[in-house]
Design a protein around this motif. Structure first.
Motif, PDB file in Angstrom:
ATOM      1  N   GLY A  88       0.795  -1.226   0.000  1.00 30.91           N
ATOM      2  CA  GLY A  88       0.000   0.000   0.000  1.00 30.91           C
ATOM      3  C   GLY A  88       0.820   1.265   0.000  1.00 30.91           C
ATOM      4  O   GLY A  88       0.276   2.358  -0.128  1.00 30.91           O
ATOM      5  N   LEU A  89       2.165   1.146   0.126  1.00 31.00           N
ATOM      6  CA  LEU A  89       3.026   2.319   0.081  1.00 31.00           C
ATOM      7  C   LEU A  89       3.419   2.629  -1.363  1.00 31.00           C
ATOM      8  O   LEU A  89       3.485   1.748  -2.213  1.00 31.00           O
ATOM      9  N   ARG A  90       3.695   3.886  -1.630  1.00 26.05           N
ATOM     10  CA  ARG A  90       4.028   4.339  -2.976  1.00 26.05           C
ATOM     11  C   ARG A  90       5.324   3.689  -3.472  1.00 26.05           C
ATOM     12  O   ARG A  90       6.273   3.506  -2.714  1.00 26.05           O
ATOM     13  N   HIS A  97       9.240  -3.053  -2.698  1.00 25.22           N
ATOM     14  CA  HIS A  97       9.050  -2.474  -1.367  1.00 25.22           C
ATOM     15  C   HIS A  97      10.316  -2.517  -0.526  1.00 25.22           C
ATOM     16  O   HIS A  97      10.345  -1.999   0.595  1.00 25.22           O
ATOM     17  N   TYR A 100      11.848   0.565   1.265  1.00 29.38           N
ATOM     18  CA  TYR A 100      11.419   1.001   2.596  1.00 29.38           C
ATOM     19  C   TYR A 100      12.079   0.185   3.718  1.00 29.38           C
ATOM     20  O   TYR A 100      11.757   0.374   4.890  1.00 29.38           O
ATOM     21  N   GLY A 198       2.152   6.653   5.233  1.00 32.61           N
ATOM     22  CA  GLY A 198       2.443   6.345   3.840  1.00 32.61           C
ATOM     23  C   GLY A 198       1.265   5.744   3.111  1.00 32.61           C
ATOM     24  O   GLY A 198       1.029   6.049   1.935  1.00 32.61           O
ATOM     25  N   ARG A 199       0.522   4.905   3.781  1.00 31.89           N
ATOM     26  CA  ARG A 199      -0.667   4.322   3.156  1.00 31.89           C
ATOM     27  C   ARG A 199      -1.761   5.369   2.971  1.00 31.89           C
ATOM     28  O   ARG A 199      -2.426   5.407   1.930  1.00 31.89           O
ATOM     29  N   ARG A 201      -1.397   8.640   2.678  1.00 30.00           N
ATOM     30  CA  ARG A 201      -1.031   9.756   1.802  1.00 30.00           C
ATOM     31  C   ARG A 201      -0.225   9.295   0.582  1.00 30.00           C
ATOM     32  O   ARG A 201       0.597  10.026   0.060  1.00 30.00           O
ATOM     33  N   ARG A 202      -0.476   8.099   0.144  1.00 28.20           N
ATOM     34  CA  ARG A 202       0.291   7.508  -0.947  1.00 28.20           C
ATOM     35  C   ARG A 202       0.358   8.413  -2.176  1.00 28.20           C
ATOM     36  O   ARG A 202       1.407   8.585  -2.780  1.00 28.20           O
ATOM     37  N   ARG A 203      -0.737   8.994  -2.555  1.00 35.25           N
ATOM     38  CA  ARG A 203      -0.781   9.805  -3.778  1.00 35.25           C
ATOM     39  C   ARG A 203      -0.047  11.127  -3.636  1.00 35.25           C
ATOM     40  O   ARG A 203       0.293  11.759  -4.636  1.00 35.25           O
ATOM     41  N   HIS A 208      10.283   8.115  -1.331  1.00 33.08           N
ATOM     42  CA  HIS A 208       9.901   6.966  -0.529  1.00 33.08           C
ATOM     43  C   HIS A 208      10.017   7.285   0.965  1.00 33.08           C
ATOM     44  O   HIS A 208       9.393   8.212   1.454  1.00 33.08           O
TER      45      HIS A 208
END
Length: 329
Positions: A88-90, A97, A100, A198-199, A201-203, A208
Protein backbone atom coordinates in the motif's frame (compact mmCIF):
# COMPACT_ATOMS: atom_id res chain seq x y z
CA UNK A 1 22.59 -19.26 11.21
CA UNK A 2 20.95 -17.21 13.97
CA UNK A 3 17.28 -16.34 13.85
CA UNK A 4 15.60 -13.61 15.89
CA UNK A 5 11.91 -12.72 15.53
CA UNK A 6 10.79 -9.12 15.90
CA UNK A 7 7.39 -8.68 17.54
CA UNK A 8 5.87 -5.65 15.80
CA UNK A 9 4.48 -5.97 12.27
CA UNK A 10 5.73 -9.56 12.08
CA UNK A 11 9.19 -8.48 10.98
CA UNK A 12 11.62 -11.39 11.04
CA UNK A 13 15.42 -11.32 10.97
CA UNK A 14 17.65 -14.17 9.81
CA UNK A 15 21.40 -13.56 10.10
CA UNK A 16 24.54 -15.33 8.94
CA UNK A 17 26.01 -15.14 12.45
CA UNK A 18 25.10 -13.82 15.93
CA UNK A 19 25.64 -10.18 16.87
CA UNK A 20 29.01 -9.44 18.49
CA UNK A 21 28.39 -5.88 19.66
CA UNK A 22 25.47 -3.77 20.82
CA UNK A 23 25.87 -1.35 17.92
CA UNK A 24 25.86 -1.83 14.18
CA UNK A 25 26.55 -0.05 10.93
CA UNK A 26 23.87 -1.26 8.53
CA UNK A 27 23.50 -1.13 4.75
CA UNK A 28 20.41 -2.22 2.83
CA UNK A 29 20.90 -3.35 -0.76
CA UNK A 30 20.34 -5.98 -3.42
CA UNK A 31 23.01 -7.85 -5.36
CA UNK A 32 23.33 -5.00 -7.87
CA UNK A 33 24.43 -2.55 -5.19
CA UNK A 34 26.24 -5.07 -2.99
CA UNK A 35 29.62 -4.16 -4.46
CA UNK A 36 29.23 -0.53 -3.37
CA UNK A 37 27.98 -1.42 0.13
CA UNK A 38 30.91 -3.83 0.48
CA UNK A 39 33.33 -1.16 -0.77
CA UNK A 40 32.11 1.25 1.94
CA UNK A 41 32.25 -1.51 4.56
CA UNK A 42 35.85 -2.26 3.61
CA UNK A 43 36.74 1.43 3.87
CA UNK A 44 35.24 1.63 7.37
CA UNK A 45 37.02 -1.54 8.45
CA UNK A 46 40.35 -0.10 7.31
CA UNK A 47 39.74 3.12 9.26
CA UNK A 48 38.71 1.67 12.62
CA UNK A 49 41.38 -0.34 14.42
CA UNK A 50 39.15 -1.58 17.25
CA UNK A 51 35.52 -1.34 16.12
CA UNK A 52 32.85 -1.38 18.80
CA UNK A 53 30.17 -2.22 16.27
CA UNK A 54 29.10 -4.88 13.79
CA UNK A 55 28.83 -4.22 10.07
CA UNK A 56 25.63 -5.65 8.59
CA UNK A 57 24.36 -5.82 5.04
CA UNK A 58 20.61 -6.34 4.95
CA UNK A 59 18.47 -7.52 2.08
CA UNK A 60 14.79 -8.16 1.49
CA UNK A 61 13.34 -10.11 -1.43
CA UNK A 62 16.63 -10.78 -3.21
CA UNK A 63 19.40 -12.59 -1.34
CA UNK A 64 22.94 -11.26 -1.62
CA UNK A 65 26.16 -13.26 -1.76
CA UNK A 66 29.53 -11.89 -0.67
CA UNK A 67 32.70 -13.24 -2.27
CA UNK A 68 34.96 -15.36 -0.06
CA UNK A 69 37.74 -12.78 -0.47
CA UNK A 70 35.79 -10.41 1.83
CA UNK A 71 35.28 -12.95 4.62
CA UNK A 72 37.90 -11.18 6.72
CA UNK A 73 35.66 -8.14 7.09
CA UNK A 74 33.27 -10.14 9.28
CA UNK A 75 30.22 -8.66 7.59
CA UNK A 76 26.94 -9.96 8.99
CA UNK A 77 24.48 -10.75 6.19
CA UNK A 78 20.89 -10.27 7.36
CA UNK A 79 17.60 -11.15 5.70
CA UNK A 80 14.87 -8.79 6.90
CA UNK A 81 11.48 -10.31 6.11
CA UNK A 82 8.71 -7.74 6.50
CA UNK A 83 5.95 -9.81 4.93
CA UNK A 84 3.21 -7.49 3.68
CA UNK A 85 4.00 -4.61 6.07
CA UNK A 86 4.85 -2.20 3.25
CA UNK A 87 1.91 -3.10 1.01
CA UNK A 88 0.00 0.00 0.00
CA UNK A 89 3.03 2.32 0.08
CA UNK A 90 4.03 4.34 -2.98
CA UNK A 91 6.54 2.81 -5.39
CA UNK A 92 8.47 4.26 -8.32
CA UNK A 93 8.37 2.24 -11.53
CA UNK A 94 10.71 -0.74 -11.39
CA UNK A 95 11.13 -0.57 -7.60
CA UNK A 96 10.12 -3.09 -4.93
CA UNK A 97 9.05 -2.47 -1.37
CA UNK A 98 12.67 -3.08 -0.34
CA UNK A 99 13.16 0.68 -0.79
CA UNK A 100 11.42 1.00 2.60
CA UNK A 101 13.53 -1.64 4.33
CA UNK A 102 15.49 0.79 6.52
CA UNK A 103 12.24 1.78 8.26
CA UNK A 104 12.11 -1.75 9.66
CA UNK A 105 15.71 -1.95 10.92
CA UNK A 106 15.15 -0.96 14.60
CA UNK A 107 12.22 -3.38 14.76
CA UNK A 108 14.22 -6.18 13.18
CA UNK A 109 17.27 -5.66 15.40
CA UNK A 110 15.47 -4.87 18.68
CA UNK A 111 17.05 -6.90 21.46
CA UNK A 112 20.36 -7.16 19.60
CA UNK A 113 21.48 -3.58 18.98
CA UNK A 114 21.01 -0.41 21.03
CA UNK A 115 22.06 1.89 18.19
CA UNK A 116 22.13 1.52 14.42
CA UNK A 117 24.01 3.69 11.97
CA UNK A 118 22.22 3.27 8.67
CA UNK A 119 24.26 4.13 5.55
CA UNK A 120 23.22 4.27 1.90
CA UNK A 121 25.41 2.19 -0.40
CA UNK A 122 26.29 5.01 -2.83
CA UNK A 123 28.89 6.56 -0.54
CA UNK A 124 32.65 6.96 -0.27
CA UNK A 125 34.15 6.79 3.23
CA UNK A 126 37.37 8.68 3.84
CA UNK A 127 37.53 9.37 7.59
CA UNK A 128 35.68 9.70 10.87
CA UNK A 129 35.63 8.26 14.38
CA UNK A 130 32.70 5.88 14.03
CA UNK A 131 33.02 4.57 17.58
CA UNK A 132 32.66 8.13 18.87
CA UNK A 133 29.71 8.85 16.59
CA UNK A 134 27.78 6.03 18.23
CA UNK A 135 28.44 7.66 21.62
CA UNK A 136 26.65 10.93 20.88
CA UNK A 137 23.42 11.48 22.80
CA UNK A 138 20.46 12.19 20.52
CA UNK A 139 17.76 12.09 23.24
CA UNK A 140 14.90 12.76 23.28
CA UNK A 141 14.94 12.05 19.56
CA UNK A 142 15.18 8.62 17.95
CA UNK A 143 17.09 9.71 14.84
CA UNK A 144 20.13 11.91 14.23
CA UNK A 145 20.85 12.90 10.66
CA UNK A 146 22.20 15.59 8.33
CA UNK A 147 20.08 18.34 6.86
CA UNK A 148 19.23 17.87 3.18
CA UNK A 149 21.63 19.92 1.08
CA UNK A 150 18.88 22.14 -0.37
CA UNK A 151 18.78 23.70 3.12
CA UNK A 152 22.53 24.11 3.67
CA UNK A 153 22.59 27.56 2.13
CA UNK A 154 18.99 28.52 2.85
CA UNK A 155 17.71 26.73 5.98
CA UNK A 156 14.03 27.42 5.29
CA UNK A 157 14.11 26.47 1.62
CA UNK A 158 11.61 23.79 0.60
CA UNK A 159 12.30 21.53 -2.36
CA UNK A 160 9.15 20.57 -4.28
CA UNK A 161 10.17 16.92 -4.17
CA UNK A 162 10.42 17.12 -0.39
CA UNK A 163 7.09 18.76 0.35
CA UNK A 164 3.77 17.04 0.96
CA UNK A 165 0.42 18.78 0.65
CA UNK A 166 -0.90 19.84 4.03
CA UNK A 167 2.39 19.24 5.88
CA UNK A 168 3.93 22.51 7.16
CA UNK A 169 7.48 23.39 6.05
CA UNK A 170 10.21 22.18 8.37
CA UNK A 171 13.88 21.34 8.65
CA UNK A 172 14.34 18.38 6.32
CA UNK A 173 16.98 15.67 6.66
CA UNK A 174 18.58 13.39 4.10
CA UNK A 175 17.92 9.76 5.06
CA UNK A 176 21.11 8.43 3.46
CA UNK A 177 22.89 8.52 6.83
CA UNK A 178 20.89 8.03 10.03
CA UNK A 179 21.95 7.26 13.58
CA UNK A 180 19.02 5.43 15.15
CA UNK A 181 18.37 4.97 18.86
CA UNK A 182 16.61 1.60 18.80
CA UNK A 183 14.77 1.91 22.12
CA UNK A 184 13.49 5.42 21.42
CA UNK A 185 12.54 4.45 17.86
CA UNK A 186 10.56 1.51 19.18
CA UNK A 187 8.92 3.41 22.04
CA UNK A 188 7.89 6.20 19.68
CA UNK A 189 6.45 3.60 17.26
CA UNK A 190 8.10 5.33 14.34
CA UNK A 191 7.76 2.39 11.98
CA UNK A 192 4.02 2.13 12.56
CA UNK A 193 3.55 5.88 12.20
CA UNK A 194 5.47 5.98 8.92
CA UNK A 195 3.62 3.04 7.42
CA UNK A 196 0.21 4.38 8.40
CA UNK A 197 1.03 7.84 7.05
CA UNK A 198 2.44 6.34 3.84
CA UNK A 199 -0.67 4.32 3.16
CA UNK A 200 -2.99 7.23 3.90
CA UNK A 201 -1.03 9.76 1.80
CA UNK A 202 0.29 7.51 -0.95
CA UNK A 203 -0.78 9.81 -3.78
CA UNK A 204 0.87 12.85 -2.19
CA UNK A 205 4.32 11.33 -1.70
CA UNK A 206 7.06 12.17 -4.18
CA UNK A 207 9.81 10.07 -2.63
CA UNK A 208 9.90 6.97 -0.53
CA UNK A 209 10.79 6.69 3.16
CA UNK A 210 12.72 9.97 3.26
CA UNK A 211 9.41 11.77 2.73
CA UNK A 212 7.75 9.60 5.35
CA UNK A 213 10.37 10.22 8.02
CA UNK A 214 10.31 13.97 7.60
CA UNK A 215 6.53 14.27 7.38
CA UNK A 216 6.00 12.17 10.50
CA UNK A 217 8.84 13.56 12.63
CA UNK A 218 8.35 17.24 11.72
CA UNK A 219 11.61 18.62 13.24
CA UNK A 220 11.68 15.91 15.91
CA UNK A 221 15.19 14.77 15.02
CA UNK A 222 18.75 15.64 16.02
CA UNK A 223 21.01 17.37 13.50
CA UNK A 224 24.63 16.29 13.06
CA UNK A 225 27.51 17.68 11.03
CA UNK A 226 27.43 17.44 7.24
CA UNK A 227 30.84 15.77 7.33
CA UNK A 228 28.86 12.57 8.02
CA UNK A 229 26.73 12.95 4.89
CA UNK A 230 28.35 15.33 2.41
CA UNK A 231 25.77 15.30 -0.37
CA UNK A 232 27.95 15.56 -3.43
CA UNK A 233 26.41 17.88 -6.00
CA UNK A 234 27.67 20.45 -8.48
CA UNK A 235 27.09 23.15 -5.85
CA UNK A 236 29.02 21.47 -3.00
CA UNK A 237 31.77 19.29 -4.50
CA UNK A 238 34.50 21.93 -4.57
CA UNK A 239 33.91 22.82 -0.91
CA UNK A 240 34.40 19.13 -0.07
CA UNK A 241 38.10 19.42 -0.90
CA UNK A 242 38.58 21.68 2.14
CA UNK A 243 35.85 20.36 4.43
CA UNK A 244 37.23 16.84 3.82
CA UNK A 245 34.03 15.08 4.94
CA UNK A 246 34.05 11.64 6.50
CA UNK A 247 31.35 10.35 4.17
CA UNK A 248 30.74 11.56 0.63
CA UNK A 249 27.24 10.70 -0.57
CA UNK A 250 26.65 10.54 -4.32
CA UNK A 251 23.07 11.79 -4.38
CA UNK A 252 21.07 11.86 -7.58
CA UNK A 253 21.26 9.62 -10.67
CA UNK A 254 24.90 10.43 -11.57
CA UNK A 255 27.42 8.05 -9.97
CA UNK A 256 31.24 7.90 -10.20
CA UNK A 257 31.16 4.26 -11.37
CA UNK A 258 29.16 5.31 -14.45
CA UNK A 259 30.69 8.66 -15.29
CA UNK A 260 31.13 8.99 -19.04
CA UNK A 261 31.09 12.81 -18.82
CA UNK A 262 34.03 12.86 -16.39
CA UNK A 263 32.30 15.06 -13.83
CA UNK A 264 33.57 13.21 -10.73
CA UNK A 265 37.05 13.24 -9.23
CA UNK A 266 38.96 10.34 -10.84
CA UNK A 267 39.97 8.95 -7.44
CA UNK A 268 36.43 7.70 -6.83
CA UNK A 269 36.22 5.62 -10.00
CA UNK A 270 39.78 4.36 -9.47
CA UNK A 271 38.91 3.09 -5.99
CA UNK A 272 35.70 1.39 -7.10
CA UNK A 273 37.44 -0.11 -10.12
CA UNK A 274 40.24 -1.65 -8.03
CA UNK A 275 37.74 -3.06 -5.56
CA UNK A 276 35.52 -4.58 -8.25
CA UNK A 277 38.43 -6.16 -10.09
CA UNK A 278 39.74 -7.67 -6.84
CA UNK A 279 36.52 -8.96 -5.32
CA UNK A 280 33.73 -8.85 -7.93
CA UNK A 281 35.49 -9.65 -11.19
CA UNK A 282 32.31 -10.99 -12.75
CA UNK A 283 30.35 -7.83 -12.02
CA UNK A 284 29.75 -4.87 -14.26
CA UNK A 285 32.90 -2.81 -14.44
CA UNK A 286 33.33 0.90 -13.82
CA UNK A 287 32.48 2.94 -16.91
CA UNK A 288 34.07 6.37 -17.19
CA UNK A 289 35.04 6.69 -20.83
CA UNK A 290 38.39 8.08 -19.69
CA UNK A 291 37.13 11.66 -19.83
CA UNK A 292 38.05 14.41 -17.36
CA UNK A 293 36.20 17.65 -16.72
CA UNK A 294 38.19 20.41 -18.43
CA UNK A 295 39.10 23.48 -16.31
CA UNK A 296 37.66 25.79 -18.96
CA UNK A 297 34.46 23.80 -19.57
CA UNK A 298 31.05 25.40 -19.17
CA UNK A 299 30.20 22.98 -16.35
CA UNK A 300 33.33 23.92 -14.43
CA UNK A 301 32.63 27.61 -14.99
CA UNK A 302 29.10 27.23 -13.61
CA UNK A 303 30.41 25.31 -10.59
CA UNK A 304 32.99 27.96 -9.81
CA UNK A 305 30.42 30.75 -10.03
CA UNK A 306 27.94 28.82 -7.87
CA UNK A 307 30.58 28.16 -5.21
CA UNK A 308 31.67 31.79 -5.24
CA UNK A 309 28.12 33.04 -4.78
CA UNK A 310 27.26 30.63 -1.97
CA UNK A 311 30.59 30.55 -0.11
CA UNK A 312 29.48 32.81 2.73
CA UNK A 313 26.26 30.89 3.32
CA UNK A 314 28.06 27.55 3.33
CA UNK A 315 30.65 28.93 5.75
CA UNK A 316 27.85 30.06 8.07
CA UNK A 317 26.26 26.61 7.92
CA UNK A 318 29.51 24.76 8.60
CA UNK A 319 30.29 27.07 11.54
CA UNK A 320 27.30 25.55 13.37
CA UNK A 321 29.40 22.40 13.79
CA UNK A 322 32.70 23.20 15.55
CA UNK A 323 33.67 19.52 15.38
CA UNK A 324 32.44 16.34 13.74
CA UNK A 325 30.57 15.21 16.87
CA UNK A 326 28.56 18.41 17.40
CA UNK A 327 24.84 17.66 17.62
CA UNK A 328 21.88 20.05 17.64
CA UNK A 329 18.76 18.74 19.33
Amino acid sequence: MSTAPAESFHVRLTASRPARHKRAIVFCCDQNYLVFAAHAAAQIASLVEKPEFDICICYGHQAVVLPDSLAGLGIRLCHVDVGDVFEGLRLDKGKTHDVYLRIALPTAFAGEYDKILYLDSDIFVQGGDFNALFDIDVAPHCIASVRDNVQWRTPKRQNKRNTIKGIPPSAYFNAGVMLMDVQAYTEQELMRRCVEFGRARRRDLKRHDQNLYNAVLQNDWAEISPVWNWQYSWSTRLFAVFAYPNIIHFIGPAKPWKDESGQFEPRFADSFDRFIRTHFSGSRQVETGGRRLAPDSMKMTKMLIKHLITARKIAHYLARFPNELTVHR
